[in-house]
Design a protein around this motif. Structure first.
Motif, PDB file in Angstrom:
ATOM      1  N   ILE A 136      -7.651  -6.307  -8.145  1.00 11.28           N
ATOM      2  CA  ILE A 136      -7.881  -5.126  -7.299  1.00 11.28           C
ATOM      3  C   ILE A 136      -6.573  -4.392  -7.060  1.00 11.28           C
ATOM      4  O   ILE A 136      -6.541  -3.143  -7.039  1.00 11.28           O
ATOM      5  N   ASP A 137      -5.478  -5.119  -6.900  1.00 12.79           N
ATOM      6  CA  ASP A 137      -4.173  -4.449  -6.766  1.00 12.79           C
ATOM      7  C   ASP A 137      -3.884  -3.581  -7.995  1.00 12.79           C
ATOM      8  O   ASP A 137      -3.355  -2.464  -7.873  1.00 12.79           O
ATOM      9  N   GLU A 138      -4.245  -4.074  -9.166  1.00 14.32           N
ATOM     10  CA  GLU A 138      -4.040  -3.277 -10.380  1.00 14.32           C
ATOM     11  C   GLU A 138      -5.018  -2.107 -10.443  1.00 14.32           C
ATOM     12  O   GLU A 138      -4.663  -1.029 -10.932  1.00 14.32           O
ATOM     13  N   TYR A 139      -6.249  -2.308  -9.964  1.00  9.96           N
ATOM     14  CA  TYR A 139      -7.171  -1.172  -9.860  1.00  9.96           C
ATOM     15  C   TYR A 139      -6.518  -0.061  -9.034  1.00  9.96           C
ATOM     16  O   TYR A 139      -6.550   1.135  -9.404  1.00  9.96           O
ATOM     17  N   ASN A 140      -5.960  -0.461  -7.891  1.00 15.81           N
ATOM     18  CA  ASN A 140      -5.416   0.529  -6.968  1.00 15.81           C
ATOM     19  C   ASN A 140      -4.137   1.170  -7.493  1.00 15.81           C
ATOM     20  O   ASN A 140      -3.870   2.349  -7.212  1.00 15.81           O
ATOM     21  N   ASP A 141      -3.366   0.429  -8.261  1.00 19.47           N
ATOM     22  CA  ASP A 141      -2.217   1.047  -8.940  1.00 19.47           C
ATOM     23  C   ASP A 141      -2.696   2.146  -9.880  1.00 19.47           C
ATOM     24  O   ASP A 141      -2.077   3.218  -9.974  1.00 19.47           O
ATOM     25  N   ALA A 142      -3.805   1.892 -10.567  1.00 20.89           N
ATOM     26  CA  ALA A 142      -4.354   2.888 -11.499  1.00 20.89           C
ATOM     27  C   ALA A 142      -4.875   4.105 -10.744  1.00 20.89           C
ATOM     28  O   ALA A 142      -4.686   5.260 -11.184  1.00 20.89           O
ATOM     29  N   PRO A 175       0.817  -1.211   0.000  1.00 17.89           N
ATOM     30  CA  PRO A 175       0.000   0.000   0.000  1.00 17.89           C
ATOM     31  C   PRO A 175       0.854   1.266   0.000  1.00 17.89           C
ATOM     32  O   PRO A 175       1.951   1.295   0.551  1.00 17.89           O
ATOM     33  N   GLU A 176       0.326   2.299  -0.618  1.00 21.06           N
ATOM     34  CA  GLU A 176       0.988   3.592  -0.646  1.00 21.06           C
ATOM     35  C   GLU A 176       0.761   4.281   0.701  1.00 21.06           C
ATOM     36  O   GLU A 176      -0.385   4.560   1.079  1.00 21.06           O
ATOM     37  N   ALA A 177       1.840   4.535   1.448  1.00 19.87           N
ATOM     38  CA  ALA A 177       1.720   5.069   2.800  1.00 19.87           C
ATOM     39  C   ALA A 177       1.511   6.577   2.828  1.00 19.87           C
ATOM     40  O   ALA A 177       1.015   7.118   3.816  1.00 19.87           O
ATOM     41  N   ASP A 178       1.879   7.275   1.757  1.00 15.23           N
ATOM     42  CA  ASP A 178       1.839   8.734   1.735  1.00 15.23           C
ATOM     43  C   ASP A 178       0.604   9.214   0.969  1.00 15.23           C
ATOM     44  O   ASP A 178       0.516   9.018  -0.244  1.00 15.23           O
ATOM     45  N   PRO A 179      -0.365   9.834   1.640  1.00 21.10           N
ATOM     46  CA  PRO A 179      -1.545  10.332   0.920  1.00 21.10           C
ATOM     47  C   PRO A 179      -1.205  11.323  -0.190  1.00 21.10           C
ATOM     48  O   PRO A 179      -1.977  11.477  -1.143  1.00 21.10           O
ATOM     49  N   LYS A 180      -0.051  11.974  -0.072  1.00 25.85           N
ATOM     50  CA  LYS A 180       0.378  12.916  -1.106  1.00 25.85           C
ATOM     51  C   LYS A 180       1.138  12.220  -2.234  1.00 25.85           C
ATOM     52  O   LYS A 180       1.579  12.886  -3.182  1.00 25.85           O
ATOM     53  N   THR A 231      -3.821   5.145  -7.789  1.00 21.63           N
ATOM     54  CA  THR A 231      -2.640   5.840  -7.275  1.00 21.63           C
ATOM     55  C   THR A 231      -1.976   6.663  -8.369  1.00 21.63           C
ATOM     56  O   THR A 231      -1.584   7.827  -8.148  1.00 21.63           O
ATOM     57  N   ALA A 232      -1.841   6.089  -9.546  1.00 17.73           N
ATOM     58  CA  ALA A 232      -1.233   6.819 -10.662  1.00 17.73           C
ATOM     59  C   ALA A 232      -2.077   8.026 -11.041  1.00 17.73           C
ATOM     60  O   ALA A 232      -1.533   9.081 -11.417  1.00 17.73           O
ATOM     61  N   THR A 233      -3.391   7.896 -10.943  1.00 12.09           N
ATOM     62  CA  THR A 233      -4.285   9.013 -11.253  1.00 12.09           C
ATOM     63  C   THR A 233      -4.074  10.163 -10.284  1.00 12.09           C
ATOM     64  O   THR A 233      -3.999  11.335 -10.687  1.00 12.09           O
ATOM     65  N   VAL A 234      -3.962   9.836  -8.992  1.00 11.38           N
ATOM     66  CA  VAL A 234      -3.734  10.879  -7.985  1.00 11.38           C
ATOM     67  C   VAL A 234      -2.368  11.527  -8.188  1.00 11.38           C
ATOM     68  O   VAL A 234      -2.224  12.755  -8.131  1.00 11.38           O
ATOM     69  N   ARG A 235      -1.358  10.720  -8.457  1.00 12.19           N
ATOM     70  CA  ARG A 235      -0.010  11.265  -8.641  1.00 12.19           C
ATOM     71  C   ARG A 235       0.044  12.211  -9.848  1.00 12.19           C
ATOM     72  O   ARG A 235       0.636  13.307  -9.767  1.00 12.19           O
ATOM     73  N   ALA A 236      -0.579  11.811 -10.950  1.00  8.85           N
ATOM     74  CA  ALA A 236      -0.575  12.654 -12.142  1.00  8.85           C
ATOM     75  C   ALA A 236      -1.302  13.968 -11.876  1.00  8.85           C
ATOM     76  O   ALA A 236      -0.861  15.038 -12.333  1.00  8.85           O
ATOM     77  N   TYR A 292      -5.568  13.605  -2.967  1.00  9.91           N
ATOM     78  CA  TYR A 292      -4.945  12.743  -1.971  1.00  9.91           C
ATOM     79  C   TYR A 292      -5.406  11.308  -2.161  1.00  9.91           C
ATOM     80  O   TYR A 292      -6.467  11.046  -2.729  1.00  9.91           O
ATOM     81  N   LEU A 293      -4.603  10.384  -1.642  1.00 11.68           N
ATOM     82  CA  LEU A 293      -4.924   8.967  -1.696  1.00 11.68           C
ATOM     83  C   LEU A 293      -5.205   8.469  -0.288  1.00 11.68           C
ATOM     84  O   LEU A 293      -4.385   8.641   0.618  1.00 11.68           O
ATOM     85  N   LEU A 294      -6.357   7.845  -0.098  1.00 10.26           N
ATOM     86  CA  LEU A 294      -6.671   7.184   1.162  1.00 10.26           C
ATOM     87  C   LEU A 294      -6.605   5.688   0.930  1.00 10.26           C
ATOM     88  O   LEU A 294      -7.394   5.124   0.164  1.00 10.26           O
ATOM     89  N   GLU A 295      -5.666   5.027   1.575  1.00 14.20           N
ATOM     90  CA  GLU A 295      -5.416   3.607   1.362  1.00 14.20           C
ATOM     91  C   GLU A 295      -6.412   2.748   2.131  1.00 14.20           C
ATOM     92  O   GLU A 295      -6.075   2.122   3.141  1.00 14.20           O
TER      93      GLU A 295
END
Length: 507
Positions: free
Chosen positions: A336-342, A2-7, A344-349, A358-361
């Motif tokens: 689902i892991d791939e859903y969440n990668d997508a 999981p991505e630990a940093d909401p930013k 996360t990438a959306t938030v980062r972009a 922000y990302l809430l894990e």
């Protein structure tokens, strides 16, 4: 991991001029609407409403109400309590015919209320709800369904003596969420309705009409794999069609990502100062699908089969009982892991383009609360895993809540407590944990929280009032006396009434 940093590692400078009129808006599905025990009824205690209470803006936070017969489609808690009041903690064999008649009578009354009775009348609304979530909705529903579309999809009700559940329950529920007046408002989806709130900036001095927007969608692109215990992967044709997508229970990651891009484009156009995107939980953790026969091997996350929680290991028959296999559960989790990668990438972009997203894990959150998968099996724990520290008020309960299916001994809760009686959706205290995680991200974003008077600023840490939630959580403080540790009452209801299949088919 999981991505630990909401930013997600990207800093953004935020325009904080003025005070947005709408402090909190949420789009999502049943988890955001506040679904519990197979019904939507407790919307004042959805996690967005809990957050609004802690923000000090609950009196101004708009959400739909579902009065009458415990909500829709069918409230399992009220059903069990009704049986208990008439037949006690167990239904003896000579009472079974009367109990079955009573159960069908209750189901018929609920169906009549929402299809032909007072529940059929939908209040006319001009103001747009702040909680825009609708149970059963996936990414495509968020993009395409409006009040007008839902009306078209409601069939002429039939008083079916066998299949006694509310027809088109999701569409009927949505009509209480989506705006219906003026006439043009009926074409608004939950995303375009949020966009209208974002435009509401006149006289505020703010660039955005919404201070914080929560987006929690995607669980229903995989949830039916466990609610129906059937894995049917999406195909290139039909996954993005309201008419055809019902054939599938799990979206291939490429199809999920295709839909996510469209949702993200609409969210990007909404004037919200902060946007919190929630990841999709691993649906195989939900106790509605219980692993049987011991884990596949030491250190594995998976059991050979997953079936209903009232079917014990010694009684399970792979040739007869509903099930999915370990390989199917693993494939769903990997999707689902791939859903969440997508996500996360959306938030980062977006953050790289200057948006304060922000990302809430929530996936990681549920993994940390997973009792059978990780907490009770140290060998299965990944390197990143740490147990989730329950708030002190929950730790003080006996026993502290966990992710097992809810169980009792006739007097008190003996197990579970984080999931309601449908084995999918949280209890009120479970929603409180999610609300706390949302609040933590909002404070990271600099959102100010006030006392209920709306004027007194709160200092950190801003904590959910779990004592208040415990008082409201009837499942945690006094579960139905006929629930038992073996879940016989639920098993009986499912066998006699095919109850879970009927209800879950509406989600």
């Amino acid at each position: 991991m999981p991505e630990a940093d909401p930013k997600v590692g990207v800093d953004v400078s935020t325009n904080r001029a003025g005070n947005p009129r709408h402090r909190l808006v949420a789009v999502g599905d049943s988890l955001t609407q506040g679904f519990q025990s197979a019904a939507i009824f407790n919307t004042p205690l959805s996690y967005p409403a809990i957050v609004a209470h802690e923000l000090g803006c609950l009196p101004d936070f708009r959400y739909p109400l579902y009065g009458g017969f415990g909500g829709m489609p069918f409230n399992l808690e009220l059903f069990l309590r009704d049986l208990e009041s008439r037949y006690g903690r167990t239904v003896d064999w000579w009472e079974a015919p009367l109990a079955l008649f009573r159960a069908r009578s209750v189901m018929d009354r609920v169906e009549d209320y929402w299809e032909r009775g007072p529940g059929r009348t939908v209040p006319s609304t001009t103001a747009i709800m702040h909680n825009l979530a609708v149970f059963g909705w996936d990414l495509r529903d968020a993009l395409s369904k409006s009040a007008d579309e839902c009306r078209k999809r409601i069939d002429v009700p039939k008083d079916n003596l066998v299949n006694q559940v509310v027809q088109n329950a999701g569409e009927r529920a949505a009509l209480r969420v989506l705006p219906t007046r003026p006439q043009a408002a009926g074409a608004l989806t939950q995303l375009s309705a949020a966009a209208e709130l974002g435009k509401d900036t006149e006289g505020t001095g703010a660039k955005h009409g919404i201070e914080t927007l929560i987006v929690f969608l995607g669980a229903n692109n995989a949830l039916r794999a466990v609610t129906e215990l059937s894995v049917v992967w999406s195909e290139d044709s039909g996954f993005d069609s309201l008419d055809d997508k019902g054939r599938f229970t799990v979206w291939q990651p490429k199809h999920f990502t295709s839909e996510l891009r469209k949702v993200a484009a609409e969210v990007a156009a909404i004037k919200a100062r902060h946007v919190i995107w929630c990841t999709v939980p691993h649906v195989t953790i939900a106790p509605i699908a219980r692993g049987v026969a011991g884990k596949v091997k030491p250190g594995s996350r998976y059991y050979p089969y997953y079936t209903r929680p009232w079917i014990k290991d010694r009684d399970f028959d792979a040739g007869r009982d509903p099930k999915i296999t370990a390989d199917e559960a693993r494939q769903v989790d990997e999707a689902i892991d791939e859903y969440n990668d997508a996500i996360t990438a959306t938030v980062r972009a977006a953050r790289k383009n200057g948006k304060d997203w922000y990302l809430l894990e929530t996936c990681g959150l549920m993994d940390r609360l997973a009792s059978r998968r990780y907490a009770e099996d140290p060998q299965a724990r990944p390197a990143w895993w740490q147990p989730y520290p329950l708030p002190s008020a929950l730790q003080a309960l006996s026993p502290p809540p966990n992710s097992h299916f809810l169980a009792g001994d006739g007097e008190r809760r003996t197990d579970g407590g984080l999931f309601s009686l449908d084995g999918v959706h949280p209890t009120t205290v479970g929603y409180g944990i999610l609300a706390q995680e949302v609040i933590n991200v909002m404070r990271l974003a600099g959102v100010r929280f006030f006392r209920p008077d709306g004027d007194t600023l709160r200092q950190d840490p801003v904590l959910v009032d779990f004592d208040r939630l415990i008082r409201h959580d009837t499942l945690v403080i006094r579960p139905p006396g006929n629930l038992g540790s073996s879940l016989k009452a639920l098993g009986w209801a499912d066998e006699a009434l095919d109850l879970f299949r009927r209800v879950f088919s509406l989600l």
